[in-house]
Design a protein around this motif. Structure first.
Motif, PDB file in Angstrom:
ATOM      1  N   THR A   1      42.804  36.213  46.871  1.00 33.32           N
ATOM      2  CA  THR A   1      42.955  35.508  45.598  1.00 33.32           C
ATOM      3  C   THR A   1      43.107  34.015  45.863  1.00 33.32           C
ATOM      4  OG1 THR A   1      44.047  37.421  44.603  1.00 33.32           O
ATOM      5  CG2 THR A   1      44.347  35.302  43.491  1.00 33.32           C
ATOM      6  N   ASN A   2      42.313  33.219  45.163  1.00 33.19           N
ATOM      7  CA  ASN A   2      42.439  31.770  45.189  1.00 33.19           C
ATOM      8  C   ASN A   2      43.622  31.423  44.285  1.00 33.19           C
ATOM      9  OD1 ASN A   2      42.259  28.999  44.663  1.00 33.19           O
ATOM     10  ND2 ASN A   2      40.028  29.000  44.576  1.00 33.19           N
TER      11      ASN A   2
ATOM     12  N   ASN B   1      42.856  28.890  41.117  1.00 34.73           N
ATOM     13  CA  ASN B   1      42.107  29.281  39.914  1.00 34.73           C
ATOM     14  C   ASN B   1      42.246  30.759  39.550  1.00 34.73           C
ATOM     15  OD1 ASN B   1      40.382  30.658  41.665  1.00 34.73           O
ATOM     16  ND2 ASN B   1      38.773  29.100  41.588  1.00 34.73           N
ATOM     17  N   GLY B   2      42.928  31.530  40.381  1.00 40.64           N
ATOM     18  CA  GLY B   2      43.159  32.946  40.080  1.00 40.64           C
ATOM     19  C   GLY B   2      41.985  33.867  40.374  1.00 40.64           C
ATOM     20  N   LYS B   3      40.867  33.325  40.874  1.00 40.70           N
ATOM     21  CA  LYS B   3      39.714  34.170  41.185  1.00 40.70           C
ATOM     22  C   LYS B   3      40.044  35.077  42.362  1.00 40.70           C
ATOM     23  CE  LYS B   3      36.051  31.169  39.484  1.00 40.70           C
ATOM     24  NZ  LYS B   3      34.820  30.432  39.825  1.00 40.70           N
ATOM     25  N   THR B   4      39.538  36.317  42.272  1.00 40.39           N
ATOM     26  CA  THR B   4      39.784  37.323  43.301  1.00 40.39           C
ATOM     27  C   THR B   4      38.464  37.886  43.794  1.00 40.39           C
ATOM     28  OG1 THR B   4      41.923  37.916  42.348  1.00 40.39           O
ATOM     29  CG2 THR B   4      40.901  39.562  43.752  1.00 40.39           C
ATOM     30  N   ALA B   5      38.391  38.158  45.091  1.00 37.83           N
ATOM     31  CA  ALA B   5      37.200  38.775  45.688  1.00 37.83           C
ATOM     32  C   ALA B   5      37.639  39.626  46.872  1.00 37.83           C
ATOM     33  CB  ALA B   5      36.211  37.704  46.142  1.00 37.83           C
TER      34      ALA B   5
ATOM     35  N   LYS C   1      32.581  32.942  45.990  1.00 38.06           N
ATOM     36  CA  LYS C   1      33.134  33.789  44.931  1.00 38.06           C
ATOM     37  C   LYS C   1      34.514  33.294  44.499  1.00 38.06           C
ATOM     38  CE  LYS C   1      30.726  38.074  46.055  1.00 38.06           C
ATOM     39  NZ  LYS C   1      30.069  38.275  44.766  1.00 38.06           N
ATOM     40  N   LEU C   2      35.164  32.529  45.366  1.00 33.59           N
ATOM     41  CA  LEU C   2      36.528  32.069  45.114  1.00 33.59           C
ATOM     42  C   LEU C   2      36.622  30.593  44.742  1.00 33.59           C
ATOM     43  CD1 LEU C   2      38.160  33.916  48.129  1.00 33.59           C
ATOM     44  CD2 LEU C   2      38.365  34.539  45.713  1.00 33.59           C
ATOM     45  N   GLY C   3      35.689  29.780  45.226  1.00 33.52           N
ATOM     46  CA  GLY C   3      35.755  28.349  44.967  1.00 33.52           C
ATOM     47  C   GLY C   3      34.481  27.655  45.420  1.00 33.52           C
TER      48      GLY C   3
END
Length: 134
Positions: free
Chosen positions: A79-80, A83-87, A112-114
């Protein structure tokens, strides 16, 4: 009569506790969350013995977490924090230059994360149980 009832209740509780399943080490390990730096690299032949390309969704672990290949082909959830993105990434390499709990990611995974131009992400990550597939 009361002693017999108490004995029966205690015996039932004891047997119930014995029947409770326990977690395997893999499941417990999957719940531990690490925090570190996420970076990206150009893929090639990884420490797990497989050749990868930049579009593959793979990750390189620091030496201690790599543990002589114990986690090859095991998925990690990343999880980044910004920004809350998860992969999810598949362990395929070792990263001797990564700091404690840092991950080096393929270009395909990092994107996918940043943004690649960011270069470094603050991440949280954890191992998924062996056999897991996203």
């Amino acid at each position: 009569m009361l002693q017999s009832t108490i004995f029966t209740v205690i015996s039932a509780l004891f047997l119930t506790v014995l029947g409770v399943p326990t977690s395997s080490d893999n499941q417990l390990e999957a719940r531990r969350t690490y925090a570190g730096r996420g970076t990206w690299f150009n893929d090639g032949l990884g420490a797990c013995g497989l050749t990868n390309k930049d579009s593959d969704i793979i990750v390189a672990l620091p030496v201690d977490e790599y543990d002589r290949g114990a986690h090859c082909n095991q998925w990690v959830k990343i999880t980044n924090i910004a920004n809350g993105k998860t992969a999810y990434g598949l362990v395929r390499d070792e990263c001797p230059g990564c700091g404690q709990y840092g991950l080096d990611m393929s270009i395909g995974l990092f994107e996918k994360l940043g943004d690649l131009n960011t270069g470094v992400l603050s991440i949280d990550w954890n191992f998924m149980p062996k056999g897991f597939s996203p």
